[in-house]
Scaffold this motif. Structure first.
Motif, PDB file in Angstrom:
ATOM      1  N   CYS A  81       0.811  -1.220   0.000  1.00  0.00           N
ATOM      2  CA  CYS A  81       0.000   0.000   0.000  1.00  0.00           C
ATOM      3  C   CYS A  81       0.847   1.274   0.000  1.00  0.00           C
ATOM      4  O   CYS A  81       0.450   2.296  -0.561  1.00  0.00           O
ATOM      5  N   GLU A  82       2.015   1.225   0.641  1.00  0.00           N
ATOM      6  CA  GLU A  82       2.841   2.423   0.740  1.00  0.00           C
ATOM      7  C   GLU A  82       3.274   2.929  -0.626  1.00  0.00           C
ATOM      8  O   GLU A  82       3.500   4.127  -0.810  1.00  0.00           O
ATOM      9  N   PRO A 110       0.838 -11.558   1.687  1.00  0.00           N
ATOM     10  CA  PRO A 110       1.429 -12.023   0.436  1.00  0.00           C
ATOM     11  C   PRO A 110       0.576 -13.103  -0.230  1.00  0.00           C
ATOM     12  O   PRO A 110      -0.180 -13.815   0.437  1.00  0.00           O
ATOM     13  N   VAL A 111       0.696 -13.203  -1.549  1.00  0.00           N
ATOM     14  CA  VAL A 111      -0.081 -14.181  -2.298  1.00  0.00           C
ATOM     15  C   VAL A 111       0.202 -15.592  -1.792  1.00  0.00           C
ATOM     16  O   VAL A 111      -0.696 -16.437  -1.709  1.00  0.00           O
ATOM     17  N   HIS A 187      12.143   5.122  11.511  1.00  0.00           N
ATOM     18  CA  HIS A 187      12.406   3.783  10.957  1.00  0.00           C
ATOM     19  C   HIS A 187      11.577   3.548   9.683  1.00  0.00           C
ATOM     20  O   HIS A 187      10.982   2.487   9.499  1.00  0.00           O
ATOM     21  N   TYR A 188      11.572   4.544   8.824  1.00  0.00           N
ATOM     22  CA  TYR A 188      10.756   4.466   7.613  1.00  0.00           C
ATOM     23  C   TYR A 188      11.207   3.331   6.702  1.00  0.00           C
ATOM     24  O   TYR A 188      10.391   2.546   6.209  1.00  0.00           O
ATOM     25  N   SER A 189      12.507   3.205   6.466  1.00  0.00           N
ATOM     26  CA  SER A 189      12.996   2.170   5.550  1.00  0.00           C
ATOM     27  C   SER A 189      12.728   0.773   6.100  1.00  0.00           C
ATOM     28  O   SER A 189      12.396  -0.148   5.342  1.00  0.00           O
ATOM     29  N   ASP A 193      10.518  -2.087   4.270  1.00  0.00           N
ATOM     30  CA  ASP A 193      10.985  -3.451   3.995  1.00  0.00           C
ATOM     31  C   ASP A 193      10.016  -4.491   4.546  1.00  0.00           C
ATOM     32  O   ASP A 193       9.849  -5.569   3.965  1.00  0.00           O
ATOM     33  N   ALA A 194       9.375  -4.166   5.675  1.00  0.00           N
ATOM     34  CA  ALA A 194       8.445  -5.120   6.280  1.00  0.00           C
ATOM     35  C   ALA A 194       7.221  -5.356   5.401  1.00  0.00           C
ATOM     36  O   ALA A 194       6.561  -6.397   5.521  1.00  0.00           O
ATOM     37  N   GLN A 195       6.916  -4.421   4.509  1.00  0.00           N
ATOM     38  CA  GLN A 195       5.741  -4.578   3.645  1.00  0.00           C
ATOM     39  C   GLN A 195       6.055  -5.280   2.330  1.00  0.00           C
ATOM     40  O   GLN A 195       5.131  -5.578   1.572  1.00  0.00           O
TER      41      GLN A 195
END
Length: 442
Positions: A81-82, A110-111, A187-189, A193-195
């Motif tokens: 979404c981001e 995730p699929v 902790h934006y990056s 990465d978590a998404q």
């Protein structure tokens, strides 16, 4: 003997004396049968009078300065979404970038994990409250860009989101926010990465001018570079895990204006003697497109036709079909309430659509068996909807199949016709029986 009235000679219904009348069994049977037939036919006339039909009309759309609602529900199983941004622009020059009001992003698993919803709330990677604990005199650096007008503190960039907006205002790419103090603090990056590997579903509605325009869902924050509309694709194309993002998507629902009630679609189906559903009005519903190419573009060309539904007894007390004053009033109402009248009338739109897809790398459609079909190189990956407004308008007006005067005329015709035919049948039966009786007496 009473004196005769002056109207006596005008009497067209001459009478016979009681002693001259002959009553027969066959006449009683014919009378009962004729009464049953009269009751049946009169009931049919009543049912026909009570029946409501939808009468379609085609007129020139004379509306001016109107607004139109677009409602969508689209899933992207291979983009978080981001990274998704919805922008709107039209020929009047109005642009809406990063539309959020009225829309929500649903985070999908995730699929490989089933693609089910994880969170229904709008995502917030930037932590708008992350600056609340800072020193009141703190003024974040905008790194050479101009602070956005929506900044918490005027002239400062105290959050990662404000730095991103500042970069977009001067047409700079932002990336992952490395070496940006605000983004490292939030902790934006790491959240980005978590998404990775997740999907997203965009649902809700927004308003646009009722003129030719387009809206698109593309990766990265958008900004203008001269006369060009561009997107920051760094995070979209950066896939260190080797699992690229793609614009595989499913359009669960897309409509222009309010949903047509089921009772209305049933009447429309009765008029056309065939099943009628909202899919006739919204042909893109349940459309699915699959691709493994990150640089792929989908385009839908939509022709929108204004459609009104006017219930029985509608008098247009608030004007013909709304106008500029109604459009200004509807802007104050929440998304989803536009187009519905207090008298049951409905202002919506139906549309037809054609689609086109191409790889941004260019080339031909040789894999699909069309070597002669060549595509241009370049563009923005995403899903684009280009809509055009038809100058015609369809009005579906509820009307009774006949007037009350027509109903009374039909009842009189039924009674008179049935009794006339019954009298002829009774006369024939009586004459036949009389002749047969005389023949037996000889």
């Amino acid at each position: 003997m009473p004196a005769k009235s002056r109207f006596t000679r005008l009497d067209a219904f001459t009478k016979t004396v009681e002693d001259a009348r002959v009553r027969t069994t066959s006449g009683g049977v014919v009378t009962i049968a004729s009464l049953l037939i009269v009751f049946y036919l009169v009931w049919g006339e009543w049912s026909d009078y009570r029946r409501v039909m939808v009468h379609p009309e085609l007129i020139v759309d004379k509306g001016r300065g109107e607004r139109m609602e677009i409602h969508l529900n689209v899933s992207f199983p291979r983009i978080p979404c981001e990274l998704l941004t919805l922008d709107v622009m039209d020929v009047s020059g109005e642009q809406q970038t990063g539309v959020k009001d009225g829309l929500s992003k649903v985070q999908l698993a995730p699929v490989s994990d089933g693609g089910l919803p994880i969170s229904v709330s709008s995502l917030n990677l930037h932590g708008e409250e992350s600056a609340s604990h800072l020193d009141p005199d703190y003024c974040g650096n905008c790194y050479g860009a101009i602070a956005p007008p929506t900044a918490i503190k005027s002239g400062c960039c105290n959050t990662c989101e404000e730095v991103r907006e500042a970069y977009a205002s001067v047409s700079w790419a932002f990336g992952r926010g490395e070496n940006v103090e605000q983004c490292e603090r939030e902790h934006y990056s790491e959240k980005l990465d978590a998404q990775r590997g997740q999907g997203c579903r965009i649902e809700g509605g927004f308003r646009v001018n009722k003129v030719i325009g387009n809206f698109h869902i593309a990766p990265g924050r958008s900004f203008s570079n001269g006369a060009m509309h561009v997107h920051d694709l760094n995070n979209y194309l950066d896939t260190p895990d080797g699992n690229p993002h793609t614009f595989t998507h499913q359009i669960h629902h897309l409509r222009f204006g309010p949903q047509v009630p089921e009772s209305v679609t049933q009447r429309l189906g009765a008029r056309n003697a065939m099943p009628w559903t909202n899919h006739h009005l919204n042909p893109l519903d349940q459309t699915e497109q699959v691709t493994d190419d990150p640089a792929f573009n989908y385009m839908y060309f939509v022709k929108v036709v204004s459609t009104s539904y006017l219930p029985l007894g509608w008098q247009g007390k608030n004007g013909a079909f709304g106008g500029q004053n109604d459009a200004l009033l509807n802007d104050l109402l929440p998304v989803g309430s536009h187009g519905r009248g207090e008298d049951g009338s409905l202002e919506t739109h139906q549309y037809s659509v054609t689609s086109h897809k191409r790889s941004l790398s260019g080339g031909s459609d040789s894999q699909e068996g069309h070597k002669e079909r060549l595509h241009a190189r370049g563009g923005i990956p995403g899903v684009f909807f280009s809509y055009d407004i038809s100058p015609m308008k369809v009005i579906n007006r509820e009307e009774r199949t006949k007037t009350f005067a027509g109903f009374l005329t039909g009842v009189c015709a039924v009674i008179g016709g049935t009794l006339t035919v019954a009298a002829a049948i009774d006369r024939g039966v009586y004459e036949g029986a009389t002749r047969i009786r005389k023949l037996h007496q000889r």
